[in-house]
Design a protein around this motif. Sequence first.
Motif, PDB file in Angstrom:
ATOM      1  N   TYR A 143      11.464  -5.584   3.045  1.00  0.00           N
ATOM      2  CA  TYR A 143      10.685  -4.455   3.564  1.00  0.00           C
ATOM      3  C   TYR A 143       9.853  -3.801   2.461  1.00  0.00           C
ATOM      4  O   TYR A 143       8.682  -3.463   2.667  1.00  0.00           O
ATOM      5  CB  TYR A 143      11.607  -3.430   4.219  1.00  0.00           C
ATOM      6  N   CYS A 151       6.589  -5.467   1.806  1.00  0.00           N
ATOM      7  CA  CYS A 151       5.485  -5.196   2.739  1.00  0.00           C
ATOM      8  C   CYS A 151       4.639  -4.019   2.261  1.00  0.00           C
ATOM      9  O   CYS A 151       3.405  -4.051   2.349  1.00  0.00           O
ATOM     10  CB  CYS A 151       6.036  -4.936   4.137  1.00  0.00           C
ATOM     11  N   THR A 190       4.537  -9.112   9.244  1.00  0.00           N
ATOM     12  CA  THR A 190       3.778  -8.057   8.567  1.00  0.00           C
ATOM     13  C   THR A 190       3.031  -8.629   7.370  1.00  0.00           C
ATOM     14  O   THR A 190       1.838  -8.355   7.169  1.00  0.00           O
ATOM     15  CB  THR A 190       4.721  -6.934   8.117  1.00  0.00           C
ATOM     16  N   ARG A 237       0.051 -10.898   8.365  1.00  0.00           N
ATOM     17  CA  ARG A 237      -1.141 -10.158   8.779  1.00  0.00           C
ATOM     18  C   ARG A 237      -1.932  -9.616   7.588  1.00  0.00           C
ATOM     19  O   ARG A 237      -3.057  -9.157   7.761  1.00  0.00           O
ATOM     20  CB  ARG A 237      -0.748  -9.026   9.728  1.00  0.00           C
ATOM     21  N   LEU A 272       0.369   1.016   4.434  1.00  0.00           N
ATOM     22  CA  LEU A 272       0.745  -0.059   5.348  1.00  0.00           C
ATOM     23  C   LEU A 272       0.047   0.117   6.690  1.00  0.00           C
ATOM     24  O   LEU A 272      -0.434  -0.855   7.288  1.00  0.00           O
ATOM     25  CB  LEU A 272       2.265  -0.081   5.536  1.00  0.00           C
ATOM     26  N   VAL A 314      -2.123  -2.879   8.594  1.00  0.00           N
ATOM     27  CA  VAL A 314      -1.590  -3.613   9.751  1.00  0.00           C
ATOM     28  C   VAL A 314      -1.445  -2.752  10.999  1.00  0.00           C
ATOM     29  O   VAL A 314      -0.968  -3.234  12.032  1.00  0.00           O
ATOM     30  CB  VAL A 314      -0.224  -4.277   9.416  1.00  0.00           C
ATOM     31  N   THR A 317       0.485  -0.036  11.521  1.00  0.00           N
ATOM     32  CA  THR A 317       1.742   0.688  11.692  1.00  0.00           C
ATOM     33  C   THR A 317       2.334   0.966  10.322  1.00  0.00           C
ATOM     34  O   THR A 317       2.144   0.183   9.375  1.00  0.00           O
ATOM     35  CB  THR A 317       2.764  -0.103  12.534  1.00  0.00           C
ATOM     36  N   VAL A 367       7.646  -1.482   9.334  1.00  0.00           N
ATOM     37  CA  VAL A 367       7.663  -2.940   9.483  1.00  0.00           C
ATOM     38  C   VAL A 367       8.237  -3.344  10.824  1.00  0.00           C
ATOM     39  O   VAL A 367       7.727  -4.259  11.484  1.00  0.00           O
ATOM     40  CB  VAL A 367       8.470  -3.562   8.320  1.00  0.00           C
ATOM     41  N   ILE A 411       5.846  -3.809  13.890  1.00  0.00           N
ATOM     42  CA  ILE A 411       4.660  -4.636  13.701  1.00  0.00           C
ATOM     43  C   ILE A 411       4.176  -5.290  14.997  1.00  0.00           C
ATOM     44  O   ILE A 411       2.972  -5.438  15.218  1.00  0.00           O
ATOM     45  CB  ILE A 411       4.921  -5.723  12.623  1.00  0.00           C
TER      46      ILE A 411
END
Length: 631
Positions: A23, A26, A61, A64, A279, A283, A285, A288, A291
């Motif tokens: 996490y 990300c 995540t 993307r 983040l 992406v 959101t 994570v 997503i």
Amino acid sequence: MQSDPMPPSLTLFFIVEPPSYQYLACYLAASIRKHFPPEVRLVGYCPEHRLSEVDPAAVETLRRMGCEVRGFKAEGMFEPAYPHGNKILACLQPRETEFSGFVDSDVVMTRANTVESLVRAGHVSASPAASLRWAPSDLWERLYGAFDMPVPDERIRLMRDRRVAVVPYYSSGFVLFPEQHRTPEGKSFPQVWYETARHIDALPNLDSKRPYLDQMTLPIAIRRAGLEWNELTENQHYILGGSLRGKAVANVDQIFAVHYRKWEVLAEAGMAQAAYEGLREQVGTSRVKWIYRAPLPAGIAPMAEAAPAPSAPVAATAAEAPATAAPTPDTPTGPDPSKARMAAVTMVKGDHAFLSRWIGYYGPLIGRENLYILRHGPDPEIDRIAEGANVVHLPDTGDKSGFDRRRWATLSQFTGGLTLYYNWVLCTDVDEIVAPDPATGQTLPDYLDALFAAGRAPRVISPFAIEIVHTPATEPEPLDPDRPILSVRRNFRLNSNYAKPCITRGRIAFSIGGHGSTTKDVTLDPKLFLFHLRFMDDALSRARLLSRKAWAEEKSGPTVENAKGGSTWHQGTESFEILSKLTPVEERAEFPDFVQKMREGRTQATSGNWFFRGMRSAELYRLPDRFSTLF
């Protein structure tokens, strides 16, 4: 008109591993995408034997954001396993850019940056390490000497300890290197780093190799590879936490990257919200786990249409993973993200030597800010030793009545309260150290996190208990505060009474002494050891045992000599006199029959507390050498 030269191509890569790094990676990837040119490539690496455990939401995540998750071989690459070495193993993997840079997963980029400001031909780029307080005085002579190399003449100032200039020592949390460089033997820099680490790891009688092996070998590997070091400035890799925790970050708008180590430290510095927003910008959101609710970014194909990765995609590996029992409703499948990782609690009066060791072990593992020392009465020396930790003052009025009961009722309430803020809370006496078998290759917090990842996190854990016993005839070397205890003290006896329910993630009521609790279902874990240190040194132990006996007799009167039962504080040196004259009968660390008898004999006392069967070995044993650098 001549155009500007193209910047060197760069891949930034990091570890994507459960439970937490997957996490954190990300948020790191999102910050790179925001603050670096789009041409910079991203790769996440996970040990191939754990690919099936990675959360598909984390993989999606990262996908993307144009970041592929690849596996690498970790098992058997270090013996015993060395999770900190995963960065070296990730460096070994092939990439196609001119430069590559490893970034610790607990880093976020905070300001627009360029490739040219970080890399330099013929150099490895890294920032000075935070400190070097753990190192023996002859460290660099021994390390460079292992390769018949002179210690460099250059000196640098460390990031958080600028008192004196030291031999170059760099953080391994952000390391950039040329991919195409080769030694005359045809080896790349990562190959030389790995070879150097393996060689140093095998050196006998070199304390503190782990967990610092990656950093202590980095400057040596740079020189052995025929490269030079390019020292990054502090604002390129700013280390938060430690002595700076809770203080305002100076010139924050000039910092390019922050190494925060724990998310709560990032939040305290006022930077967590920016990471969440980063983040979201990439992406759609900030979480994570959400997503799949977010629309796909422009130019990103749906998962079903995305080209399969050539390096063991996680989805395919997960389908082949062996089935495991479904967790019970009380067994979480991951840590509570609203809580910090782990805390450790003890209560102390005097015992300065033991407190120094207790803090010296747990502090580097979980951070001094997560240590809680309940100090019984004023003591400036405790305050000095525990600087940076949480010292809770308890008054010493001189009234010793009901001392043990009050003490353990206080520890029960305090420990239970901390479970509202921490996923794991450990509570031990100050002469007790809990650690996993080094054969696991994991530190204590990593071991506990792995229980979450495997869906096997119990509510309460009792480690398997042994008592370290100093036998002067066979272990004549004195204890040295700069050396691990187990480097000179590895003889022990089994004592199930100290298999305490000392690790909990929920409220708990300990028995007097902490040997049991009112919790029936407690997991006895033979891969976790509680090392009871009251007998660890002839002189220190005798003085402490006699002092405690005098205190106990002042409280409740003398006891019959050699009487059985009651508090161990009444026992004086009798047991130690006998044990210290024994010779170990065998070198071993596994006692499955003893463990089984403990489990089978678990009963509830009339007090309502549950205990494992009380047993002690009549003989001493000796820990294998793999334990010698543990603490």
